[in-house]
Design a protein around this motif. Structure first.
Motif, PDB file in Angstrom:
ATOM      1  N   GLN A 192      37.413  32.368  41.049  1.00  0.00           N
ATOM      2  CA  GLN A 192      37.091  31.258  40.156  1.00  0.00           C
ATOM      3  C   GLN A 192      37.556  31.542  38.732  1.00  0.00           C
ATOM      4  O   GLN A 192      38.083  30.660  38.054  1.00  0.00           O
ATOM      5  CB  GLN A 192      35.596  30.971  40.197  1.00  0.00           C
ATOM      6  CG  GLN A 192      35.162  30.388  41.523  1.00  0.00           C
ATOM      7  CD  GLN A 192      33.663  30.323  41.678  1.00  0.00           C
ATOM      8  OE1 GLN A 192      32.916  31.013  40.968  1.00  0.00           O
ATOM      9  NE2 GLN A 192      33.198  29.506  42.615  1.00  0.00           N
ATOM     10  N   ALA A 193      37.396  32.774  38.281  1.00  0.00           N
ATOM     11  CA  ALA A 193      37.833  33.134  36.928  1.00  0.00           C
ATOM     12  C   ALA A 193      39.358  33.044  36.808  1.00  0.00           C
ATOM     13  O   ALA A 193      39.882  32.605  35.779  1.00  0.00           O
ATOM     14  CB  ALA A 193      37.359  34.544  36.575  1.00  0.00           C
ATOM     15  N   ALA A 194      40.054  33.422  37.858  1.00  0.00           N
ATOM     16  CA  ALA A 194      41.518  33.345  37.827  1.00  0.00           C
ATOM     17  C   ALA A 194      41.987  31.900  37.797  1.00  0.00           C
ATOM     18  O   ALA A 194      42.963  31.573  37.133  1.00  0.00           O
ATOM     19  CB  ALA A 194      42.105  34.064  39.038  1.00  0.00           C
TER      20      ALA A 194
ATOM     21  N   GLY B 280      40.306  30.039  34.280  1.00  0.00           N
ATOM     22  CA  GLY B 280      40.423  30.720  33.001  1.00  0.00           C
ATOM     23  C   GLY B 280      41.592  30.199  32.195  1.00  0.00           C
ATOM     24  O   GLY B 280      41.870  29.003  32.140  1.00  0.00           O
ATOM     25  N   ASP B 281      42.313  31.108  31.600  1.00  0.00           N
ATOM     26  CA  ASP B 281      43.468  30.789  30.755  1.00  0.00           C
ATOM     27  C   ASP B 281      44.568  30.153  31.595  1.00  0.00           C
ATOM     28  O   ASP B 281      45.066  30.745  32.546  1.00  0.00           O
ATOM     29  CB  ASP B 281      43.973  32.077  30.102  1.00  0.00           C
ATOM     30  CG  ASP B 281      45.144  31.849  29.179  1.00  0.00           C
ATOM     31  OD1 ASP B 281      45.374  30.690  28.787  1.00  0.00           O
ATOM     32  OD2 ASP B 281      45.818  32.830  28.848  1.00  0.00           O
TER      33      ASP B 281
ATOM     34  N   PRO C 138      47.785  32.448  37.689  1.00  0.00           N
ATOM     35  CA  PRO C 138      46.496  32.819  38.269  1.00  0.00           C
ATOM     36  C   PRO C 138      46.581  34.013  39.211  1.00  0.00           C
ATOM     37  O   PRO C 138      45.613  34.769  39.327  1.00  0.00           O
ATOM     38  CB  PRO C 138      46.053  31.560  39.014  1.00  0.00           C
ATOM     39  CG  PRO C 138      47.224  30.682  39.096  1.00  0.00           C
ATOM     40  CD  PRO C 138      48.166  31.084  38.023  1.00  0.00           C
ATOM     41  N   SER C 139      47.732  34.227  39.849  1.00  0.00           N
ATOM     42  CA  SER C 139      47.845  35.394  40.726  1.00  0.00           C
ATOM     43  C   SER C 139      47.858  36.686  39.916  1.00  0.00           C
ATOM     44  O   SER C 139      47.305  37.700  40.343  1.00  0.00           O
ATOM     45  CB  SER C 139      49.095  35.292  41.590  1.00  0.00           C
ATOM     46  OG  SER C 139      50.257  35.285  40.804  1.00  0.00           O
ATOM     47  N   VAL C 140      48.456  36.643  38.740  1.00  0.00           N
ATOM     48  CA  VAL C 140      48.464  37.816  37.861  1.00  0.00           C
ATOM     49  C   VAL C 140      47.047  38.099  37.372  1.00  0.00           C
ATOM     50  O   VAL C 140      46.582  39.240  37.385  1.00  0.00           O
ATOM     51  CB  VAL C 140      49.428  37.604  36.673  1.00  0.00           C
ATOM     52  CG1 VAL C 140      49.301  38.719  35.664  1.00  0.00           C
ATOM     53  CG2 VAL C 140      50.851  37.472  37.167  1.00  0.00           C
ATOM     54  N   LYS C 141      46.355  37.041  36.974  1.00  0.00           N
ATOM     55  CA  LYS C 141      44.982  37.215  36.480  1.00  0.00           C
ATOM     56  C   LYS C 141      44.073  37.734  37.591  1.00  0.00           C
ATOM     57  O   LYS C 141      43.237  38.609  37.348  1.00  0.00           O
ATOM     58  CB  LYS C 141      44.456  35.899  35.925  1.00  0.00           C
ATOM     59  CG  LYS C 141      43.092  36.052  35.330  1.00  0.00           C
ATOM     60  CD  LYS C 141      42.817  35.049  34.281  1.00  0.00           C
ATOM     61  CE  LYS C 141      41.481  35.402  33.659  1.00  0.00           C
ATOM     62  NZ  LYS C 141      41.068  34.492  32.674  1.00  0.00           N
ATOM     63  N   LEU C 142      44.230  37.217  38.800  1.00  0.00           N
ATOM     64  CA  LEU C 142      43.413  37.697  39.917  1.00  0.00           C
ATOM     65  C   LEU C 142      43.695  39.171  40.190  1.00  0.00           C
ATOM     66  O   LEU C 142      42.774  39.944  40.458  1.00  0.00           O
ATOM     67  CB  LEU C 142      43.675  36.859  41.165  1.00  0.00           C
ATOM     68  CG  LEU C 142      42.836  37.209  42.387  1.00  0.00           C
ATOM     69  CD1 LEU C 142      41.349  37.025  42.091  1.00  0.00           C
ATOM     70  CD2 LEU C 142      43.245  36.369  43.571  1.00  0.00           C
ATOM     71  N   SER C 143      44.935  39.565  40.102  1.00  0.00           N
ATOM     72  CA  SER C 143      45.290  40.971  40.299  1.00  0.00           C
ATOM     73  C   SER C 143      44.642  41.861  39.242  1.00  0.00           C
ATOM     74  O   SER C 143      44.119  42.929  39.552  1.00  0.00           O
ATOM     75  CB  SER C 143      46.805  41.116  40.262  1.00  0.00           C
ATOM     76  OG  SER C 143      47.181  42.452  40.391  1.00  0.00           O
ATOM     77  N   LEU C 144      44.653  41.406  37.993  1.00  0.00           N
ATOM     78  CA  LEU C 144      44.010  42.181  36.921  1.00  0.00           C
ATOM     79  C   LEU C 144      42.504  42.279  37.146  1.00  0.00           C
ATOM     80  O   LEU C 144      41.908  43.342  36.968  1.00  0.00           O
ATOM     81  CB  LEU C 144      44.298  41.533  35.565  1.00  0.00           C
ATOM     82  CG  LEU C 144      45.748  41.573  35.085  1.00  0.00           C
ATOM     83  CD1 LEU C 144      45.920  40.718  33.831  1.00  0.00           C
ATOM     84  CD2 LEU C 144      46.191  42.994  34.844  1.00  0.00           C
ATOM     85  N   LEU C 145      41.886  41.176  37.543  1.00  0.00           N
ATOM     86  CA  LEU C 145      40.442  41.182  37.811  1.00  0.00           C
ATOM     87  C   LEU C 145      40.111  42.081  38.996  1.00  0.00           C
ATOM     88  O   LEU C 145      39.110  42.801  38.985  1.00  0.00           O
ATOM     89  CB  LEU C 145      39.947  39.759  38.078  1.00  0.00           C
ATOM     90  CG  LEU C 145      39.942  38.825  36.870  1.00  0.00           C
ATOM     91  CD1 LEU C 145      39.689  37.392  37.311  1.00  0.00           C
ATOM     92  CD2 LEU C 145      38.898  39.264  35.863  1.00  0.00           C
ATOM     93  N   ARG C 146      40.950  42.066  40.001  1.00  0.00           N
ATOM     94  CA  ARG C 146      40.727  42.913  41.178  1.00  0.00           C
ATOM     95  C   ARG C 146      40.809  44.386  40.803  1.00  0.00           C
ATOM     96  O   ARG C 146      39.978  45.190  41.214  1.00  0.00           O
ATOM     97  CB  ARG C 146      41.759  42.587  42.248  1.00  0.00           C
ATOM     98  CG  ARG C 146      41.601  43.414  43.496  1.00  0.00           C
ATOM     99  CD  ARG C 146      42.667  43.052  44.522  1.00  0.00           C
ATOM    100  NE  ARG C 146      42.529  43.863  45.694  1.00  0.00           N
ATOM    101  CZ  ARG C 146      43.189  44.981  45.897  1.00  0.00           C
ATOM    102  NH1 ARG C 146      44.030  45.427  45.002  1.00  0.00           N
ATOM    103  NH2 ARG C 146      43.016  45.671  47.001  1.00  0.00           N
ATOM    104  N   ASN C 147      41.813  44.732  40.006  1.00  0.00           N
ATOM    105  CA  ASN C 147      41.951  46.128  39.585  1.00  0.00           C
ATOM    106  C   ASN C 147      40.777  46.560  38.722  1.00  0.00           C
ATOM    107  O   ASN C 147      40.293  47.681  38.839  1.00  0.00           O
ATOM    108  CB  ASN C 147      43.260  46.333  38.831  1.00  0.00           C
ATOM    109  CG  ASN C 147      44.465  46.190  39.726  1.00  0.00           C
ATOM    110  OD1 ASN C 147      44.355  46.301  40.945  1.00  0.00           O
ATOM    111  ND2 ASN C 147      45.606  45.917  39.148  1.00  0.00           N
ATOM    112  N   ARG C 148      40.308  45.674  37.871  1.00  0.00           N
ATOM    113  CA  ARG C 148      39.179  45.999  37.010  1.00  0.00           C
ATOM    114  C   ARG C 148      37.916  46.228  37.830  1.00  0.00           C
ATOM    115  O   ARG C 148      37.188  47.184  37.615  1.00  0.00           O
ATOM    116  CB  ARG C 148      38.950  44.876  35.997  1.00  0.00           C
ATOM    117  CG  ARG C 148      37.948  45.239  34.928  1.00  0.00           C
ATOM    118  CD  ARG C 148      37.802  44.162  33.892  1.00  0.00           C
ATOM    119  NE  ARG C 148      39.092  43.860  33.306  1.00  0.00           N
ATOM    120  CZ  ARG C 148      39.469  42.653  32.905  1.00  0.00           C
ATOM    121  NH1 ARG C 148      38.650  41.641  33.023  1.00  0.00           N
ATOM    122  NH2 ARG C 148      40.648  42.460  32.381  1.00  0.00           N
ATOM    123  N   SER C 149      37.656  45.357  38.811  1.00  0.00           N
ATOM    124  CA  SER C 149      36.450  45.523  39.625  1.00  0.00           C
ATOM    125  C   SER C 149      36.584  46.734  40.547  1.00  0.00           C
ATOM    126  O   SER C 149      35.597  47.392  40.849  1.00  0.00           O
ATOM    127  CB  SER C 149      36.144  44.258  40.425  1.00  0.00           C
ATOM    128  OG  SER C 149      37.180  43.981  41.325  1.00  0.00           O
TER     129      SER C 149
END
Length: 108
Positions: free
Chosen positions: A76-78, A81-82, A87-98
């Motif tokens: 949802q954030a991906a 969000g911005d 959105p695939s890049v943002k999801l990848s960043l969120l996945r790595n962070r979690s």
């Protein structure tokens, strides 16, 4: 007797520019100017396609999302969000962070 213009002859006089060469030069400028536009269109299409694919992740249940290493909140954030970021890049960043938060600290 007049000389003919032959650019392949070694001692030929210089040939005046032809109408065809001017058109080719104009066409080259048009193609060079179209390249950034084509790149922008390709980027927008890729983002649209990736957004559609990530939206399909919302149809999965929690267990399947966990198997992928993401949470529904990440998806949802991906998506919401911005909008300037793919959105695939943002999801990848969120996945790595979690994944970094969930990983236990290494022992020395």
């Amino acid at each position: 007797m007049s000389q003919t213009c032959d650019p392949r002859a070694p001692a030929a006089p210089p040939c005046p520019p032809s109408r065809g060469s001017a058109l080719q030069a104009g066409r080259g400028a048009l193609v060079a100017g179209a390249a950034p536009v084509a790149g922008l269109i390709a980027t927008l299409w890729r983002r649209y396609r990736n957004r559609r694919q990530i939206t399909r992740l919302l149809d999965m249940d929690e267990r399947m999302l966990r198997d992928l290493g993401i949470e529904r909140a990440d998806v949802q954030a991906a998506l919401y969000g911005d909008h300037g970021l793919d959105p695939s890049v943002k999801l990848s960043l969120l996945r790595n962070r979690s994944a970094n938060r969930a990983r236990p600290a290494r022992r020395p």
